[in-house]
Design a protein around this motif. Sequence first.
Motif, PDB file in Angstrom:
ATOM      1  N   GLN A  82      58.131  65.662  46.051  1.00  0.00           N
ATOM      2  CA  GLN A  82      57.723  64.589  45.136  1.00  0.00           C
ATOM      3  C   GLN A  82      58.837  64.278  44.141  1.00  0.00           C
ATOM      4  OE1 GLN A  82      54.429  65.708  42.690  1.00  0.00           O
ATOM      5  NE2 GLN A  82      54.291  63.742  41.679  1.00  0.00           N
ATOM      6  N   GLN A  83      59.448  65.298  43.563  1.00  0.00           N
ATOM      7  CA  GLN A  83      60.508  65.077  42.587  1.00  0.00           C
ATOM      8  C   GLN A  83      61.714  64.410  43.223  1.00  0.00           C
ATOM      9  OE1 GLN A  83      61.152  69.017  41.004  1.00  0.00           O
ATOM     10  NE2 GLN A  83      59.734  68.674  39.300  1.00  0.00           N
ATOM     11  N   GLN A 103      60.710  60.667  43.983  1.00  0.00           N
ATOM     12  CA  GLN A 103      60.526  59.873  42.766  1.00  0.00           C
ATOM     13  C   GLN A 103      61.815  59.736  41.976  1.00  0.00           C
ATOM     14  OE1 GLN A 103      57.324  61.764  40.649  1.00  0.00           O
ATOM     15  NE2 GLN A 103      55.765  60.533  41.671  1.00  0.00           N
ATOM     16  N   ASP A 133      49.818  70.219  39.570  1.00  0.00           N
ATOM     17  CA  ASP A 133      49.677  68.945  40.276  1.00  0.00           C
ATOM     18  C   ASP A 133      48.647  69.054  41.394  1.00  0.00           C
ATOM     19  OD1 ASP A 133      51.536  67.695  38.700  1.00  0.00           O
ATOM     20  OD2 ASP A 133      53.162  67.776  40.181  1.00  0.00           O
TER      21      ASP A 133
END
Length: 172
Positions: free
Chosen positions: A62-63, A66, A142
Amino acid sequence: MSTHRYADYDDDYENDYQDAGDADVLEERPRRGAAHVVSALGGLVLTPVALGLLSWGGLRQQQLIQATLSTNRDPLGIALLAGGAILLLIIAALGALSATGPILGGLIYGVLPGVAAMAVPEWGFRLVNLMPKSDIAYGVMDFLFIGGLLGVGFLLVGSGLANALVRRRREA
């Protein structure tokens, strides 16, 4: 002559029952204590490891996506996700020994924290604050708040229950 009202009957009611030696002896079910212990320990030890790997791998992916707005891949993130998924598969397979492992692991590490976080979000933050601050803790947070822990927990519990039902049908 007997004064008992059944004394005149020829049938001897006491002989209607079989002798203990004549009765079919039911086969004793094998003891499954060791299977329950192995499955329970596997579920209690491997489930948090699997969820940690999934959470950490998911956070890395995800990091990366994004932060760079690209479709680049993180090999470590993918390996962590695969490792967590394989561990969850092993936990579900432990249900073949005993349903105890998947059910305990799913309830303790998935369903209960997931329900607590949905009912009272502050409890979710308190649960995550019990972990040391790291990428794993952020990944778990998360995963907790998007419902991932709840979903995985219900799947593990369902896997354990399905294994128990199949075993009962086979034994019957």
